[in-house]
Design an enzyme around this catalytic site. Structure first.
Site, PDB file in Angstrom:
ATOM      1  N   PHE A 215       0.862  -1.190   0.000  1.00 45.07           N
ATOM      2  CA  PHE A 215       0.000   0.000   0.000  1.00 45.07           C
ATOM      3  C   PHE A 215       0.889   1.227   0.000  1.00 45.07           C
ATOM      4  CE2 PHE A 215      -2.426   3.504   1.689  1.00 45.07           C
ATOM      5  CZ  PHE A 215      -3.679   3.351   1.124  1.00 45.07           C
ATOM      6  N   ASP A 321       9.238   2.758   1.686  1.00 39.93           N
ATOM      7  CA  ASP A 321       8.076   3.497   2.166  1.00 39.93           C
ATOM      8  C   ASP A 321       7.938   3.255   3.670  1.00 39.93           C
ATOM      9  OD1 ASP A 321       5.556   4.352   2.912  1.00 39.93           O
ATOM     10  OD2 ASP A 321       4.558   3.634   1.087  1.00 39.93           O
ATOM     11  N   LYS A 352       2.584   9.989   8.649  1.00 41.84           N
ATOM     12  CA  LYS A 352       1.961   9.424   9.860  1.00 41.84           C
ATOM     13  C   LYS A 352       2.589   9.950  11.155  1.00 41.84           C
ATOM     14  CE  LYS A 352      -0.449   5.631   7.849  1.00 41.84           C
ATOM     15  NZ  LYS A 352      -1.866   5.463   8.008  1.00 41.84           N
ATOM     16  N   THR A 376       2.823  24.624  -4.566  1.00 39.06           N
ATOM     17  CA  THR A 376       2.732  25.921  -3.863  1.00 39.06           C
ATOM     18  C   THR A 376       3.371  25.858  -2.476  1.00 39.06           C
ATOM     19  OG1 THR A 376       0.653  26.353  -4.989  1.00 39.06           O
ATOM     20  CG2 THR A 376       1.159  27.754  -3.090  1.00 39.06           C
TER      21      THR A 376
HETATM   22  C1  LIG Z   1       2.909   2.415   3.860  1.00 38.82           C
HETATM   23  C2  LIG Z   1       1.996   3.542   3.497  1.00 38.82           C
HETATM   24  N1  LIG Z   1       2.327   4.346   2.475  1.00 38.82           N
HETATM   25  C3  LIG Z   1       1.558   5.383   2.111  1.00 38.82           C
HETATM   26  C4  LIG Z   1       0.372   5.644   2.771  1.00 38.82           C
HETATM   27  C5  LIG Z   1      -0.478   6.789   2.345  1.00 38.82           C
HETATM   28  O1  LIG Z   1      -0.440   7.807   3.297  1.00 38.82           O
HETATM   29  P1  LIG Z   1      -1.600   8.903   3.365  1.00 38.82           P
HETATM   30  O2  LIG Z   1      -2.840   8.179   3.759  1.00 38.82           O
HETATM   31  O3  LIG Z   1      -1.111   9.866   4.383  1.00 38.82           O
HETATM   32  O4  LIG Z   1      -1.707   9.516   2.023  1.00 38.82           O
HETATM   33  C6  LIG Z   1      -0.019   4.828   3.838  1.00 38.82           C
HETATM   34  C7  LIG Z   1      -1.283   5.064   4.542  1.00 38.82           C
HETATM   35  O5  LIG Z   1      -1.805   4.245   5.247  1.00 38.82           O
HETATM   36  C8  LIG Z   1       0.826   3.753   4.212  1.00 38.82           C
HETATM   37  O6  LIG Z   1       0.501   2.927   5.216  1.00 38.82           O
END
Ligand SMILES: Cc1ncc(COP(=O)(O)O)c(C=O)c1O
Length: 501
Positions: A215, A321, A352, A376
């Site tokens: 994700f 990530d 987060k 911006t």
């Molecule tokens: C591993 C990971 N990457 C990216 C995201 C996306 O972050 P956001 O919801 O702040 O756009 C999440 C959100 O749960 C995540 O768990």
């Protein structure tokens, strides 16, 4: 290492991190600083949402879609590890706004940062950071993000949220890919013309490879790399980018070591095959240290070392990530520190618990011209002021060591429970307090989460059937004991209902 762990036990004795004396002075007139964490949960309504929450949700539903909302919270009354709802129920929060609260509700150090003159100035004068950064911006970046920069990555580009952090990391990867091929030449006439039609060569066919069940967010580029649930992607046009298998490990890990190693080898071979043969060249891969939304799927350090080796060999960038795993939740500030890589990832994205988003990178990944990875605001100084306070709390209290200690304690109790209550709790796994287990079905998980909430513990799921722990970094063994008592009571209820003797 030992002295760090020793520090942690003194942290464990406190429910909330101790504000510095300067912080305490600034807070003395603040009503919220008087809030005291409850000793245990308090649930006064027979259902959650209770009547006040339900009424507030009904009102909200006329304006916004509330179907995902669990209850309405009273954030002025929430404190430390406890979230208070509109009915006055106080729940031990092990979900923490989808894993995004680092050091507790109404943390005194964060409130002090919020009430500072620097914050007021930053709030009412939002800069376009790319063109008019504030005089204190370099100091602020140094005292926040750079204080905890992953080894080897000296620069940071800030953004709005986790999806956006990945989005701009992908753009950096594509621009870097094109530049390494274009060399010192400027854009060709054909590139300049075709890009306005969204066609190659200006808008080239280049890909980001991601993993099954990964994700990475919901903006367009990020969504093309998200592979956790079809619902997230349905009806949205997507880039035809490749997906590699992520290891499906079996638990307990010690028992299945050989089969798991084989599974990881299989996945690595497939990664290499895709990188070598994908019809469109792959500029970067993106991977989570623990696939979080996808159901708390882990892989070994050897797997990630293998990914680093193959990406380096083939000249593909590696983006880690750490949106969900970052900021000490797994017991090290960044989860990827636990892999023992001999060369760092090319980019690390975060959001987060850092309360501000962006990605770390090397100077090599700065685009060749200004205004290319740009918008911006490009970040948010007020959020960065909070990040600075969070980083100070994490480092001053050695919260990574504290998280390791609390997490080990939680795991040591969950594991025997998964033997005793094996019909509901399976595959207990995790690192730090980034822990999860599997339920036998989505229905059973929903029932469990509902009953836990009525017992005063707010928890969340991940993937199809997993329950994930995403507590504050300030969770203590006392909180874990509160959880365990209620968890056992709920498991007994489920057993009595589904498997009566
Ligand atoms: C591993 C990971 N990457 C990216 C995201 C996306 O972050 P956001 O919801 O702040 O756009 C999440 C959100 O749960 C995540 O768990």
């Amino acid at each position: 290492m030992l002295s760090r762990i020793k520090n942690a036990s003194s942290v464990a004795a406190r429910a909330l991190p101790r504000p510095s004396s300067a912080t305490a002075r600034m807070m003395s007139s603040s009503p919220s600083s008087q809030l005291v964490e409850p000793r245990e949960p308090h649930v006064a309504t027979s259902e959650i949402p209770g009547p006040a929450s339900a009424a507030a949700l009904k009102r909200l539903a006329a304006i916004q879609d509330t179907r995902a909302a669990s209850f309405v919270a009273d954030y002025a009354k929430s404190v430390g590890n406890y979230i208070v709802d509109a009915d006055g129920n106080a729940l031990l929060d092990l979900y923490c706004q989808i894993a995004s609260i680092p050091v507790g509700y109404n943390n005194p150090a964060l409130l002090a940062a919020a009430r500072s003159d620097q914050m007021a100035t930053a709030l009412v004068n939002r800069p376009a950071l790319g063109v008019f950064p504030s005089a204190d911006w370099a100091d602020l970046l140094t005292e926040s993000f750079l204080r905890v920069k992953p080894k080897g990555l000296d620069m940071v580009l800030t953004s709005a949220h986790g999806s956006d952090a990945n989005e701009i990391a992908y753009k950096a990867a594509f621009m870097h890919y094109a530049r390494t091929r274009r060399g010192a030449k400027s854009f060709s006439a054909a590139e300049l013309d075709s890009v306005m039609d969204n066609k190659p060569p200006g808008a080239p066919e280049v890909a980001i490879m991601s993993f099954s069940s990964g994700f990475h967010g919901r903006t367009f580029g990020a969504l093309s790399t998200t592979r956790s649930k079809a619902l997230h992607k349905m009806d949205i046009p997507a880039f035809p980018w490749p997906r590699a298998p992520f290891p499906q490990l079996r638990y307990p890990l010690e028992k299945h070591a050989e089969a798991n190693a084989q599974e990881e080898r299989r996945c690595l071979e497939e990664v290499e095959r895709i990188l070598r043969t994908n019809p469109v060249p792959v500029a970067a891969i993106i991977v989570e240290p623990v696939q979080s939304e996808g159901g708390d799927r882990h892989a070994s350090p050897e797997f990630f070392q293998g990914l680093r080796a193959v990406t380096r060999e083939l000249g593909v960038l590696m983006i880690v990530d750490e949106v969900q795993t970052g900021c000490a939740a797994t017991g090290s500030f960044w989860a990827h520190e636990q892999w023992g890589l001999d060369s760092p990832p090319d980019m690390v994205t975060f959001s987060k618990k850092m309360q501000a988003a962006g990605f770390y990178h090397t100077a090599e990944l700065v685009p060749d011209q200004p205004y290319r990875n740009f918008n911006t605001w490009m970040g948010d100084p007020p959020r960065t002021l909070l990040t600075r306070a969070i980083v100070e709390e994490v480092l001053a209290n050695d919260l990574p060591a504290h998280v390791r200690d609390t997490g080990a304690y939680l795991l040591s109790h969950l594991q025997p429970m998964s033997v005793r209550y094996h019909r509901v709790v399976a595959n207990v796994r995790g690192s730090g307090t980034f822990i999860a287990f599997d339920c036998p079905s989505a229905e059973m998980r929903a029932e469990l989460l509902h009953l836990m909430r009525l017992e005063g513990v707010n928890m969340g799921g991940s993937g199809e059937t997993s329950v994930r722990f995403r507590p504050m970094l300030t969770l203590t063994k006392t909180h874990v004991n509160v959880f365990l008592t209620r968890f056992e009571s709920v498991l007994n209820k489920l057993y009595r209902k589904h498997w009566p003797q």
